[in-house]
Scaffold this motif. Structure first.
Motif, PDB file in Angstrom:
ATOM      1  N   ASP A 137     -82.111 -17.111 -27.906  1.00  0.00           N
ATOM      2  CA  ASP A 137     -82.900 -18.236 -28.511  1.00  0.00           C
ATOM      3  C   ASP A 137     -83.270 -19.076 -27.010  1.00  0.00           C
ATOM      4  O   ASP A 137     -83.880 -19.650 -27.265  1.00  0.00           O
ATOM      5  N   VAL A 138     -81.837 -19.416 -26.250  1.00  0.00           N
ATOM      6  CA  VAL A 138     -81.961 -20.173 -25.128  1.00  0.00           C
ATOM      7  C   VAL A 138     -83.174 -19.205 -24.424  1.00  0.00           C
ATOM      8  O   VAL A 138     -84.070 -19.921 -23.836  1.00  0.00           O
ATOM      9  N   GLY A 139     -83.175 -18.462 -23.931  1.00  0.00           N
ATOM     10  CA  GLY A 139     -84.485 -17.338 -23.305  1.00  0.00           C
ATOM     11  C   GLY A 139     -85.947 -17.907 -23.770  1.00  0.00           C
ATOM     12  O   GLY A 139     -87.166 -18.326 -22.944  1.00  0.00           O
ATOM     13  N   GLN A 140     -86.334 -17.440 -25.266  1.00  0.00           N
ATOM     14  CA  GLN A 140     -87.451 -18.085 -26.025  1.00  0.00           C
ATOM     15  C   GLN A 140     -87.579 -19.069 -25.896  1.00  0.00           C
ATOM     16  O   GLN A 140     -88.326 -20.026 -25.371  1.00  0.00           O
ATOM     17  N   ALA A 141     -86.187 -20.822 -25.510  1.00  0.00           N
ATOM     18  CA  ALA A 141     -86.758 -22.083 -25.689  1.00  0.00           C
ATOM     19  C   ALA A 141     -87.302 -22.073 -24.510  1.00  0.00           C
ATOM     20  O   ALA A 141     -88.497 -23.147 -24.114  1.00  0.00           O
ATOM     21  N   VAL A 142     -86.512 -21.553 -23.057  1.00  0.00           N
ATOM     22  CA  VAL A 142     -87.265 -21.846 -22.439  1.00  0.00           C
ATOM     23  C   VAL A 142     -88.593 -21.182 -21.767  1.00  0.00           C
ATOM     24  O   VAL A 142     -89.474 -21.898 -21.248  1.00  0.00           O
ATOM     25  N   THR A 143     -88.918 -19.898 -22.216  1.00  0.00           N
ATOM     26  CA  THR A 143     -90.445 -19.357 -21.986  1.00  0.00           C
ATOM     27  C   THR A 143     -91.108 -20.523 -22.466  1.00  0.00           C
ATOM     28  O   THR A 143     -91.863 -20.607 -22.614  1.00  0.00           O
ATOM     29  N   ALA A 144     -90.594 -20.890 -24.480  1.00  0.00           N
ATOM     30  CA  ALA A 144     -91.821 -21.571 -24.489  1.00  0.00           C
ATOM     31  C   ALA A 144     -92.099 -22.732 -23.825  1.00  0.00           C
ATOM     32  O   ALA A 144     -92.687 -23.525 -23.512  1.00  0.00           O
ATOM     33  N   ALA A 145     -91.000 -23.698 -23.314  1.00  0.00           N
ATOM     34  CA  ALA A 145     -90.715 -24.837 -22.086  1.00  0.00           C
ATOM     35  C   ALA A 145     -91.724 -24.394 -20.583  1.00  0.00           C
ATOM     36  O   ALA A 145     -92.845 -25.787 -21.212  1.00  0.00           O
ATOM     37  N   PHE A 146     -91.845 -23.200 -20.908  1.00  0.00           N
ATOM     38  CA  PHE A 146     -92.749 -22.627 -19.560  1.00  0.00           C
ATOM     39  C   PHE A 146     -94.235 -22.972 -20.039  1.00  0.00           C
ATOM     40  O   PHE A 146     -95.520 -23.560 -18.538  1.00  0.00           O
ATOM     41  N   ALA A 148     -86.283 -26.530 -11.935  1.00  0.00           N
ATOM     42  CA  ALA A 148     -85.689 -26.806 -12.722  1.00  0.00           C
ATOM     43  C   ALA A 148     -85.393 -25.849 -13.749  1.00  0.00           C
ATOM     44  O   ALA A 148     -85.134 -26.003 -15.053  1.00  0.00           O
ATOM     45  N   PHE A 149     -86.208 -25.029 -14.245  1.00  0.00           N
ATOM     46  CA  PHE A 149     -86.218 -24.231 -14.764  1.00  0.00           C
ATOM     47  C   PHE A 149     -84.922 -22.952 -14.959  1.00  0.00           C
ATOM     48  O   PHE A 149     -84.840 -22.597 -16.230  1.00  0.00           O
ATOM     49  N   ALA A 150     -85.127 -22.648 -13.299  1.00  0.00           N
ATOM     50  CA  ALA A 150     -83.908 -21.591 -13.490  1.00  0.00           C
ATOM     51  C   ALA A 150     -82.238 -22.561 -14.106  1.00  0.00           C
ATOM     52  O   ALA A 150     -81.627 -21.791 -14.827  1.00  0.00           O
ATOM     53  N   VAL A 151     -82.700 -24.207 -13.705  1.00  0.00           N
ATOM     54  CA  VAL A 151     -80.818 -24.673 -13.556  1.00  0.00           C
ATOM     55  C   VAL A 151     -80.838 -24.760 -15.509  1.00  0.00           C
ATOM     56  O   VAL A 151     -79.839 -24.451 -15.901  1.00  0.00           O
ATOM     57  N   ALA A 152     -82.264 -24.659 -16.412  1.00  0.00           N
ATOM     58  CA  ALA A 152     -82.358 -24.837 -17.486  1.00  0.00           C
ATOM     59  C   ALA A 152     -81.966 -23.424 -18.528  1.00  0.00           C
ATOM     60  O   ALA A 152     -81.116 -23.702 -19.011  1.00  0.00           O
ATOM     61  N   LEU A 153     -82.671 -22.151 -17.544  1.00  0.00           N
ATOM     62  CA  LEU A 153     -81.538 -21.095 -18.196  1.00  0.00           C
ATOM     63  C   LEU A 153     -80.215 -20.929 -18.087  1.00  0.00           C
ATOM     64  O   LEU A 153     -79.415 -20.765 -19.331  1.00  0.00           O
ATOM     65  N   ARG A 154     -80.071 -21.762 -16.946  1.00  0.00           N
ATOM     66  CA  ARG A 154     -77.825 -21.499 -17.096  1.00  0.00           C
ATOM     67  C   ARG A 154     -77.100 -22.847 -17.773  1.00  0.00           C
ATOM     68  O   ARG A 154     -76.413 -22.621 -18.678  1.00  0.00           O
ATOM     69  N   THR A 155     -78.456 -24.128 -18.016  1.00  0.00           N
ATOM     70  CA  THR A 155     -77.626 -24.765 -18.951  1.00  0.00           C
ATOM     71  C   THR A 155     -78.125 -25.398 -19.753  1.00  0.00           C
ATOM     72  O   THR A 155     -76.962 -25.335 -21.077  1.00  0.00           O
ATOM     73  N   TRP A 156     -78.432 -24.952 -20.479  1.00  0.00           N
ATOM     74  CA  TRP A 156     -78.794 -24.900 -22.444  1.00  0.00           C
ATOM     75  C   TRP A 156     -77.779 -23.339 -22.507  1.00  0.00           C
ATOM     76  O   TRP A 156     -78.056 -24.143 -23.465  1.00  0.00           O
ATOM     77  N   GLN A 157     -77.974 -22.797 -21.781  1.00  0.00           N
ATOM     78  CA  GLN A 157     -77.084 -21.221 -22.651  1.00  0.00           C
ATOM     79  C   GLN A 157     -75.470 -22.649 -22.866  1.00  0.00           C
ATOM     80  O   GLN A 157     -75.174 -21.189 -23.582  1.00  0.00           O
ATOM     81  N   ARG A 158     -75.425 -23.211 -21.912  1.00  0.00           N
ATOM     82  CA  ARG A 158     -73.940 -23.592 -21.903  1.00  0.00           C
ATOM     83  C   ARG A 158     -73.709 -24.913 -22.579  1.00  0.00           C
ATOM     84  O   ARG A 158     -72.888 -25.015 -23.853  1.00  0.00           O
TER      85      ARG A 158
END
Length: 439
Positions: free
Chosen positions: A3-12, A40-50
């Motif tokens: 779900d986080v990966g999909q959210a980051v992809t959509a945000a990208f 920022a997108f790389a950080v999002a992958l890590r931070t949004w997971q947490r």
């Protein structure tokens, strides 16, 4: 994908351009903005997971990217100050004022920038569009930079889309960014006295970008390197054209271009015949049931909105011609009289030999092939058409329809000597073979 990966992809997909634009406007450094947006997108992958996906992903990404940029600028400022001290320079303040990194960092510090969301994301996007499409940049650089900056495509992806080596595309992008820095091109919307000219430059870039992708839909995918990336360019151009039309509500030509792209893009899946041969189809031959009616409806609505301003321009007229084709159930039912009348207007606006060539074909459909050939002869000597394969190709079609098969065959062969796209080559070969069979 999580779900986080999909959210980051959509945000990208939805936010890349806005984030980049905000950082570029604040720093005046497109390279720095790209690096920090990617971070920022790389950080999002890590931070949004947490921590979970934020309620406003775009604002979160913009704040993160801008803070990264500020950190980098502060580090640069410290390095400059150390060099200045070691060299015993006494005019350190003057040096700081001359250095763009320290100047930007100081300005951002003074503004209390860290953690502040952008006040005008649409304004930032508009500034980025005008910067990437600045007429001081070479056209190929404008097209590549616009695509990379607004869609987030990598250099390798852009290179594949334009069928050039990655090193060539990297050099193109580097030269464009260097030009922005060296000539002091500002990240801003141009003043009113320059706006009309600069809007025209933006729209021209989008049209070139669309054409690159749309042409790929007439090429068998097996014959096109990077077919997926190239065809996607047309959709990217439509998306950016929607953005520009929304950001420039007082510019009817922006809506005219969007209408034109939508009406043309709606025909993309009909540009090739069915597999396995997948032979290119002319507009007259296309299966119109494959046309996207939703895109046609949107294009017609946008066109009506643009024409209501009574400030017609070339893109609106071209869109009006495309609309007549879109409304016709077949080539025979097309309102060729109205199309010829619109081409008369367009020739007067553009003085383009290519437009005059298309008008001659429309005359041939309205008044018969011999009339079309007469019109074609009037523009055939234009230098711009000397190596244009569509001139002999259109002449061949008119000659074929007039029953002059031998002359038509000679013109098809001349067009084959000039053509450079495989799809066009296959179409000409098919026409020539059919002509030989009929004889």
């Amino acid at each position: 994908m999580t779900d986080v990966g999909q959210a980051v992809t959509a945000a990208f997909r939805d936010e890349w351009g806005r984030v980049l634009a905000a950082v570029a406007r604040s720093t005046g450094d497109l390279d720095l903005a790209e690096d920090c947006t990617q971070e920022a997108f790389a950080v999002a992958l890590r931070t949004w997971q947490r921590d979970g996906v934020p309620d406003r992903p775009g604002a979160w990404l913009t704040t993160t990217a801008r803070n990264r940029a500020l950190d980098r600028l502060r580090r640069r400022k410290v390095e400059v100050e150390k060099v200045a001290a070691s060299a015993r320079l006494t005019e350190r303040l003057a040096l700081d004022a001359e250095d763009p990194a320290t100047e930007a960092a100081a300005a951002l510090d003074d503004a209390g920038w860290a953690g502040v969301e952008p006040e005008d994301p649409d304004g930032d996007l508009l500034r980025l569009v005008f910067t990437c499409c600045h007429p001081a940049l070479p056209l190929e650089g404008r097209v590549a930079l616009t695509l990379r900056s607004l869609t987030g495509m990598t250099t390798a992806q852009v290179a594949r889309a334009f069928l050039v080596p990655e090193t060539t595309m990297a050099q193109r992008l580097t030269r464009a960014k260097r030009k922005i820095r060296s000539t002091g091109i500002a990240f801003r919307v141009p003043p009113p006295e320059l706006l009309r000219e600069r809007v025209s430059a933006v729209l021209a870039v989008l049209y070139v970008l669309f054409t690159e992708g749309y042409d790929a839909w007439a090429e068998p995918a097996d014959d096109v390197a990077g077919a997926e990336e190239r065809r996607a360019l047309a959709g990217d151009a439509v998306r950016v054209a929607r953005l520009v039309a929304r950001l420039l509500p007082d510019e009817p030509e922006a809506r005219g271009l969007l209408a034109l792209l939508l009406l043309q893009h709606a025909r993309r899946q009909a540009r090739l015949g069915p597999a396995p041969d997948a032979v290119p189809r002319t507009l007259e031959e296309q299966d119109r049931s494959l046309w996207r009616r939703d895109e046609i409806a949107e294009g017609l609505e946008v066109l009506d909105d643009a024409l209501a301003t009574r400030r017609a321009g070339p893109y609106q007229v071209q869109a009006a011609i495309a609309a007549l084709h879109a409304r016709a159930a077949s080539a025979d039912e097309t309102d060729w009289a109205e199309i010829v009348a619109l081409y008369d207007v367009l020739v007067g606006m553009t003085r383009s030999p290519v437009v005059a060539l298309n008008r001659a074909v429309a005359v041939g459909m309205l008044r018969g092939p011999e009339a079309g050939l007469t019109e074609l002869d009037d523009v055939a000597s234009e230098p711009e058409l000397a190596a244009y394969h569509l001139l002999p190709a259109m002449r061949a079609d008119l000659l074929r329809r007039a029953g002059r098969a031998a002359e038509a065959g000679a013109e098809y062969r001349r067009a084959l000597d000039q053509v450079d796209r495989e799809g066009d080559r296959q179409l000409l070969r098919r026409r020539l073979a059919a002509l030989s069979t009929a004889q």
